[in-house]
Design an enzyme around this catalytic site. Structure first.
Site, PDB file in Angstrom:
ATOM      1  N   ASP A 151      14.902  34.077  42.656  1.00 20.23           N
ATOM      2  CA  ASP A 151      13.593  33.440  42.543  1.00 20.23           C
ATOM      3  C   ASP A 151      12.767  34.008  41.385  1.00 20.23           C
ATOM      4  OD1 ASP A 151      13.206  35.882  43.620  1.00 20.23           O
ATOM      5  OD2 ASP A 151      11.998  35.217  45.327  1.00 20.23           O
ATOM      6  N   HIS A 191      28.392  35.944  17.021  1.00 17.20           N
ATOM      7  CA  HIS A 191      27.259  35.960  17.963  1.00 17.20           C
ATOM      8  C   HIS A 191      27.358  37.156  18.903  1.00 17.20           C
ATOM      9  CE1 HIS A 191      26.524  31.383  17.281  1.00 17.20           C
ATOM     10  NE2 HIS A 191      26.003  32.130  16.339  1.00 17.20           N
ATOM     11  N   ASP A 239      20.914  41.027  12.877  1.00 21.29           N
ATOM     12  CA  ASP A 239      20.385  39.678  12.719  1.00 21.29           C
ATOM     13  C   ASP A 239      19.280  39.539  13.753  1.00 21.29           C
ATOM     14  OD1 ASP A 239      19.862  36.971  12.572  1.00 21.29           O
ATOM     15  OD2 ASP A 239      21.968  36.367  12.516  1.00 21.29           O
ATOM     16  N   ASP A 277      14.316  34.279  10.951  1.00 22.18           N
ATOM     17  CA  ASP A 277      15.759  34.491  11.157  1.00 22.18           C
ATOM     18  C   ASP A 277      16.290  35.304   9.974  1.00 22.18           C
ATOM     19  OD1 ASP A 277      18.426  34.356  11.793  1.00 22.18           O
ATOM     20  OD2 ASP A 277      18.646  32.209  11.419  1.00 22.18           O
ATOM     21  N   HIS A 326      31.369  30.483   8.450  1.00 22.97           N
ATOM     22  CA  HIS A 326      30.201  29.708   8.922  1.00 22.97           C
ATOM     23  C   HIS A 326      29.467  29.010   7.779  1.00 22.97           C
ATOM     24  CE1 HIS A 326      27.516  32.910   7.537  1.00 22.97           C
ATOM     25  NE2 HIS A 326      28.255  33.795   8.192  1.00 22.97           N
ATOM     26  N   HIS A 363      20.789  26.842   7.602  1.00 23.63           N
ATOM     27  CA  HIS A 363      20.359  25.778   8.522  1.00 23.63           C
ATOM     28  C   HIS A 363      18.856  25.621   8.419  1.00 23.63           C
ATOM     29  CE1 HIS A 363      19.053  29.175  11.029  1.00 23.63           C
ATOM     30  NE2 HIS A 363      20.218  29.721  10.738  1.00 23.63           N
ATOM     31  N   HIS A 419      17.588  27.329  14.881  1.00 21.42           N
ATOM     32  CA  HIS A 419      18.414  26.290  14.260  1.00 21.42           C
ATOM     33  C   HIS A 419      17.649  24.999  14.487  1.00 21.42           C
ATOM     34  CE1 HIS A 419      22.169  28.959  15.153  1.00 21.42           C
ATOM     35  NE2 HIS A 419      21.431  29.428  14.183  1.00 21.42           N
ATOM     36  N   GLU A 425      22.431  32.367   4.086  1.00 18.70           N
ATOM     37  CA  GLU A 425      23.043  33.492   4.790  1.00 18.70           C
ATOM     38  C   GLU A 425      24.558  33.619   4.571  1.00 18.70           C
ATOM     39  OE1 GLU A 425      23.156  32.936   9.165  1.00 18.70           O
ATOM     40  OE2 GLU A 425      21.842  31.212   8.855  1.00 18.70           O
ATOM     41  N   TYR A 469      33.454  38.806   6.426  1.00 19.25           N
ATOM     42  CA  TYR A 469      33.802  39.446   7.699  1.00 19.25           C
ATOM     43  C   TYR A 469      35.279  39.809   7.663  1.00 19.25           C
ATOM     44  CZ  TYR A 469      29.532  36.865   8.652  1.00 19.25           C
ATOM     45  OH  TYR A 469      28.256  36.355   8.574  1.00 19.25           O
ATOM     46  N   ARG A 511      26.497  40.384   6.363  1.00 17.49           N
ATOM     47  CA  ARG A 511      25.763  39.122   6.153  1.00 17.49           C
ATOM     48  C   ARG A 511      24.375  39.501   5.648  1.00 17.49           C
ATOM     49  NH1 ARG A 511      26.516  36.844  10.654  1.00 17.49           N
ATOM     50  NH2 ARG A 511      24.631  37.235  11.870  1.00 17.49           N
ATOM     51  N   GLU A 551      20.648  37.501   5.044  1.00 13.33           N
ATOM     52  CA  GLU A 551      20.026  36.203   5.374  1.00 13.33           C
ATOM     53  C   GLU A 551      18.530  36.235   5.112  1.00 13.33           C
ATOM     54  OE1 GLU A 551      20.171  35.232   9.604  1.00 13.33           O
ATOM     55  OE2 GLU A 551      19.855  33.115   9.151  1.00 13.33           O
TER      56      GLU A 551
HETATM   57  N1  GLY Z   1      20.490  34.101  14.005  1.00 16.85           N
HETATM   58  C1  GLY Z   1      21.289  32.949  14.037  1.00 16.85           C
HETATM   59  C2  GLY Z   1      21.702  32.502  12.708  1.00 16.85           C
HETATM   60  O1  GLY Z   1      21.646  33.247  11.763  1.00 16.85           O
HETATM   61  O2  GLY Z   1      22.025  31.371  12.503  1.00 16.85           O
HETATM   62 MN    MN Z   2      20.505  31.824  10.539  1.00 16.83          MN
HETATM   63 MN    MN Z   3      20.397  34.901  11.707  1.00 16.29          MN
END
Ligand code: GLY
Ligand code: MN
Ligand code: MN
Length: 426
Positions: free
Chosen positions: A37, A230, A247, A258, A337, A341, A348, A372, A376, A394, A396
């Site tokens: 709950d 992720h 990230d 982001d 990837h 975005h 996103h 970004e 890897y 990465r 970004e």
């Molecule tokens: N943090 C999610 C991405 O970079 O798309």
């Molecule tokens: Mn991102």
């Molecule tokens: Mn990100």
């Protein structure tokens, strides 16, 4: 702060787009149970928020368009001392009437009866096609004269593609807080032992600086863990020889940031880490510099892949001819990837990438996107020189498309090796 007037203009634009003799219904997010709950912290549904600016649950927006004119109605939870004792104060109908520039405010518990009155004669009904089935059933029950159902979310999401000055100000605020957190992490990483301790630094700064939430669960991925895109468990002990991919971005007034930075767990990058990092950074800078109106996101993707492929060939990570490596997409193994975005109310952002005819939507002033690139390399990848195995990077940033190019909204967040190392040695 986004003014009520701006929400009014958004609703007007939405109403203008609706067919004659139609109605559109949008709902607030449904609270989500975390366990038994107790609920997760409440977060408003982004399209509903975009048209209303209203933060509470148990709410709906109804638009009605007919020959006599267009009307917007807001349904809010009524004042209820018993409910408020547990869940906090409600705005209530009377105050909502003062605050919102809608034509009428009703209590949410009268929704069914109003729908019966207002939906029954309409030929076209709009709702979010992702809506859960119980609500769809409710709409269909009252839509007695309907000819067609439409996805009401689609037009709102198109409106969300280009951000207003007030929206950009909210994003800037989110990034400003996120910057503080990343810089603090750069300073403190060397003296911490676990990934979750770094996560705590982010959550501390986000809350301390007034952000309501993170925009997504913070990723603190040390060493080989950063090969999991992720990775959110953040439980591992920090190996001081490795890099840490962080990230993390906060959400401010429902607007996201982001940002990814990859930093040494100690004070310095090793030579191999430096080589890979420099490649990713140079690619990131070049892709950012390409951002301007009329450019396609797919062109950014293609150029990032070319540059990464070429760079990995030079470092001996890929072997062969550049053209055939590009053709066989050999680089995808190490850059699986997208280059970026849309970002806005959702990290996103739920805004379209293609128009109604399936053509890619080019960049336009007012859009916000991430850039970004990453590389890897799994620790067990025997095809790669040993010194690079287990390194994942990465970088970004959040980029605003302007009339004549771009503005890197997160340019203040350090990413040069020398700047990261000098923060680390403070
Ligand atoms: N943090 C999610 C991405 O970079 O798309
Ligand atoms: Mn991102
Ligand atoms: Mn990100």
């Amino acid at each position: 702060m986004i003014e009520e007037k701006e929400y009014l203009l958004r609703r007007k634009s939405f109403l203008k787009h609706l067919k004659n003799n139609s109605a559109a219904l949008l709902f607030a997010a449904v609270p989500k149970v975390r366990s038994h709950d107790t609920n997760y912290p409440y977060r408003q549904e982004s399209n509903f928020y975009y048209l209303s600016g209203f933060e509470e649950d148990s709410a709906a927006l109804l638009f009605v368009k007919s020959k006599e004119g267009s009307k917007s109605y807001l349904f809010v939870h009524k004042k209820d001392p018993d409910e408020e004792l547990w869940n906090g104060k409600r705005l209530g109908v009377k105050k909502a009437k003062k605050r919102f520039l809608v034509d009428e405010v009703f209590s949410y518990d009268t929704l069914n009866q109003e729908l019966k009155k207002l939906l029954g004669s309409k030929r076209h009904i709009y709702y979010d096609f992702k809506l859960d089935y119980s609500k769809v059933k409710l709409i269909k029950r009252y839509a007695k004269a309907v000819e067609s159902f439409h996805n009401g979310a689609a037009y709102i999401e198109k409106m969300r593609l280009r951000k207003s000055a007030a929206e950009i100000a909210e994003i800037r605020k989110a990034i400003k807080i996120t910057k503080k957190a990343h810089h603090r992490a750069m300073q403190r990483a060397k003296s911490l032992s676990f990934e979750y301790e770094l996560q705590a630094e982010f959550e501390y700064i986000f809350k301390k600086e007034g952000a309501q939430s993170d925009a997504y669960t913070t990723i603190v991925a040390s060493g080989n863990n950063a090969n999991t895109l992720h990775y959110i468990s953040n439980r591992a002990k920090l190996d001081k020889e490795t890099l840490i991919l962080i990230d993390a971005g906060c959400e401010y007034n429902c607007y996201a940031s982001d940002i990814t930075r990859t930093i040494p767990a100690s004070k310095r990058f090793s030579d191999a880490q430096r080589e890979l990092y420099s490649l990713v950074l140079s690619v990131e800078k070049e892709i950012i510099s390409m951002v301007r109106p009329a450019v396609l996101r797919s062109a950014l993707q293609k150029r990032a892949e070319e540059l990464l492929c070429e760079g990995m060939l030079a470092l001996g990570i890929l072997k062969g001819e550049l053209d055939s490596l590009l053709e066989s997409k050999a680089h995808k193994k190490y850059f699986p990837h997208g280059i970026g975005h849309w970002m806005g109310l959702d990290v996103h952002d739920q805004a379209p990438y293609k128009d109604e005819k399936g053509r890619e939507i080019p960049l336009q002033a007012g859009m916000v996107l991430t850039v970004e690139p990453g590389i890897y390399i799994d620790k067990n990848d025997k095809s790669v020189p040993k010194k690079y195995r287990g390194i994942a990077i990465r970088i970004e940033d959040d980029i605003l498309v302007t009339q004549d190019g771009y503005e890197n909204l997160s340019k203040g967040i350090k990413k040069e090796i020398r700047d990261i190392e000098s923060l680390a040695s403070l």
